[in-house]
Scaffold this motif. Structure first.
Motif: not given
Length: 204
Positions: A9-15, A22-26
């Motif tokens: 769950g923590e990995e999914e949240i981090e991903n 990334n989307e915000a940066a793009a």
């Protein structure tokens, strides 16, 4: 299992968080690119507008110069026409004055001729002798003009001197000028002296 589930769950949240970042940066890059394109487009539009204004200003100045040259040409034409009219008026006035002067001179000459005629008639009536005029034959025969008593005539005028000069009669000139030396510089109606009459006929 609980720990594994928690780790997943923590990995999914981090991903998910990374994807969102990334989307915000793009999105930010796209917005920045759009802003830069808009800025460049605005700058190009301003340059184009400035070029158009410069061209319009140049055309306005050229039109002003042409208008000024046209006005100057018209002014020169007006001045030339005025000068020509003035010159024509002056010429007409001069011609009128010359005509008036010619008429006055002719009238004076007629009056003088009438007075001389009347004077000649009066002298004839009184029996007065008129001035002797040059007679080359008289000088050739007698060395001086003589009256009926054989005496040399001394009653002569400046015209006799001028005629003697025109005939190159040296004896007559000597006689006349010995009695009336002032006749050597006498002037006739044309402003000529006896020496001019002699030169006119080649008698120098």
């Amino acid at each position: 299992l609980e720990e594994e589930a928690k780790r997943l769950g923590e990995e999914e949240i981090e991903n998910a968080r990374l994807v969102a970042m990334n989307e915000a940066a793009a999105q930010q890059e796209r917005e920045d690119a759009e802003k830069e394109a808009a800025r460049r487009q605005q700058a190009e539009a301003e340059k184009k507008k400035k070029r158009e204004e410069t061209a319009q200003e140049a055309a306005r100045r050229q039109q002003a110069k042409e208008e000024k040259r046209k006005q100057q040409k018209e002014a020169v034409g007006i001045l030339e026409a005025a000068a020509e009219a003035k010159l024509k008026h002056q010429q007409e006035e001069t011609e009128k004055a010359q005509l008036v002067a010619a008429k006055e001179t002719a009238e004076q000459q007629r009056s003088s001729a009438n007075r001389n005629q009347n004077k000649g008639d009066d002298d004839s009536e009184k029996g007065e002798k008129k001035p002797y005029h040059y007679d080359k034959e008289s000088f050739t025969q007698n060395k001086c003009p003589r009256n009926s008593d054989g005496e040399c005539i001394t009653n002569f005028d400046a015209d006799a001197v001028a005629r003697a000069a025109s005939h190159n009669d040296v004896e007559a000139l000597r006689y006349y000028l010995s009695l009336m030396p002032q006749y050597a510089s006498s002037v006739d109606g044309n402003g000529w002296q006896p020496i001019h009459e002699g030169a006119r006929f080649g008698n120098t």
